[in-house]
Design a protein around this motif. Structure first.
Motif, mmCIF file in Angstrom:
data_model
loop_
_atom_site.group_PDB
_atom_site.id
_atom_site.type_symbol
_atom_site.label_atom_id
_atom_site.label_comp_id
_atom_site.label_asym_id
_atom_site.label_seq_id
_atom_site.Cartn_x
_atom_site.Cartn_y
_atom_site.Cartn_z
ATOM 1 N N GLU A 198 -15.540 -3.685 -10.977
ATOM 2 C CA GLU A 198 -15.496 -5.096 -11.366
ATOM 3 C C GLU A 198 -14.921 -5.277 -12.770
ATOM 4 N N GLN A 199 -15.203 -4.325 -13.668
ATOM 5 C CA GLN A 199 -14.649 -4.406 -15.020
ATOM 6 C C GLN A 199 -13.127 -4.462 -14.974
ATOM 7 N N HIS A 224 -14.508 -9.563 -6.124
ATOM 8 C CA HIS A 224 -14.927 -10.202 -7.384
ATOM 9 C C HIS A 224 -15.925 -11.327 -7.130
ATOM 10 N N GLN A 225 -15.654 -12.155 -6.130
ATOM 11 C CA GLN A 225 -16.561 -13.264 -5.829
ATOM 12 C C GLN A 225 -17.888 -12.765 -5.277
ATOM 13 N N ASN A 230 -7.381 -11.813 -13.856
ATOM 14 C CA ASN A 230 -7.048 -12.672 -14.990
ATOM 15 C C ASN A 230 -5.572 -12.512 -15.364
ATOM 16 N N GLU A 263 -10.018 -10.262 -4.736
ATOM 17 C CA GLU A 263 -10.608 -11.584 -4.978
ATOM 18 C C GLU A 263 -11.939 -11.722 -4.243
ATOM 19 N N LEU A 285 -20.163 -11.816 -7.985
ATOM 20 C CA LEU A 285 -20.760 -13.002 -8.600
ATOM 21 C C LEU A 285 -21.850 -13.611 -7.729
ATOM 22 N N SER A 313 -11.748 -7.831 -12.709
ATOM 23 C CA SER A 313 -11.756 -9.106 -13.436
ATOM 24 C C SER A 313 -10.552 -9.197 -14.373
#
Length: 296
Positions: free
Chosen positions: A67-68, A10-11, A75, A7, A14, A71
């Motif tokens: 990241e692919q 991932h952030q 999800n 997590e 971004l 994510s």
């Protein structure tokens, strides 16, 4: 490796800023730094590069590849939480586009009442594009959706049960009312009333216009088919609607489209492919099938 590290990663992809990510999760910046270090050790490769001269953080090629997957993992975990909790609640969360709903929903409700499921049934009304997103993120479990192409995403089970034509509707006062059919190119100088973005009817209109090399003159957009029909009836503009949106009681002139490459309006029952159906959901799926095939 733990989920929290993923997590944070991932952030950070971004935000590209350690301080912002730390603030987002309400943790210290070293916590984020250590999480990324653990992941880099796990995968034996740098995931980020610091451009100290410009005070920027760049995601490496390896980081982009990770990241692919991350994510998708995050999800799926979000979906899993929603679906596991929902097995206890037995709510039936259902998405319905307004036009399709007007045609099929009365029959569905009749079956739901007779089967005793109506109290568990919760509907969300929106355009097909918006409902598809809600289905994929786990906010709803079933939809009746319209589309211009078969829904073939791996994450979906889609059962197409009908295909209908798009028609052009005009006021009976409009000069085109004297015709039975038109090529879409003949409508280049007309003013259109359309559904809002996210509705398949809007996509169909724009596709037809693109095939005929012009931009439609759209004077009004609405979510409501009765508003659209009323404006057409008053000769404010013309519209493109699927057959299931039309009624013999409409005081309108309905024209066939002659274009060979005209799109079709496909109707499907759609659910997530990885969803395990409870007995209640199995019963709902049976009701949906009975209702839509009864109304065809």
């Amino acid at each position: 490796m733990n989920i929290k590290d993923l997590e944070y990663f991932h952030q950070l992809v971004l935000e590209k800023n350690f301080s912002k990510v730390a603030t987002y999760f309400n943790v210290s910046q070293p916590t984020i730094t250590l999480a990324i270090k653990r992941l880099e050790e796990e995968f034996q490769t740098p995931l980020f590069e610091r451009d100290r001269s410009h005070k920027k953080l760049h995601v490496t090629l390896a980081g982009q590849q990770l990241e692919q997957h991350v994510s998708l993992i995050l999800n799926e975990l979000t979906l899993a939480k929603k679906e596991v909790l929902r097995t206890k609640e037995e709510k039936l969360l259902f998405g319905l586009p307004p036009i399709i709903g007007n045609y099929f929903f009365p029959t569905i409700v009749t079956h739901l009442i007779s089967s005793g499921l109506i109290a568990q049934f919760h509907t969300t009304e929106a355009g097909s594009d918006a409902l598809l997103k809600l289905l994929l993120d786990g906010s709803i479990d079933f939809c009746l959706l319209g589309s211009l192409e078969p829904l073939t995403q791996r994450a979906l089970n889609a059962e197409t049960f009908a295909s209908t034509e798009f028609k052009i509707i005009v006021s009976k006062k409009h000069p085109l009312a004297q015709k039975k059919a038109v090529h879409f190119a003949e409508l280049k100088n007309e003013q259109f009333i359309v559904h809002n973005e996210g509705f398949i009817h809007d996509k169909a209109l724009r596709l037809l216009a693109r095939h005929n090399h012009f931009t439609p003159d759209i004077i009004y957009q609405t979510n409501y088919v009765h508003v659209l029909k009323s404006m057409v009836q008053s000769n404010t503009g013309i519209a493109c609607l699927s057959e299931i949106a039309l009624s013999p009681n409409d005081d309108l002139a309905v024209l066939d489209l002659l274009d060979e490459d005209r799109p079709k309006f496909l109707l499907s029952i759609v659910m997530r492919s990885n969803q395990v159906l409870t007995p209640t959901k199995e019963k709902l799926l049976q009701i949906l099938r009975e209702s839509v095939y009864q109304n065809k």
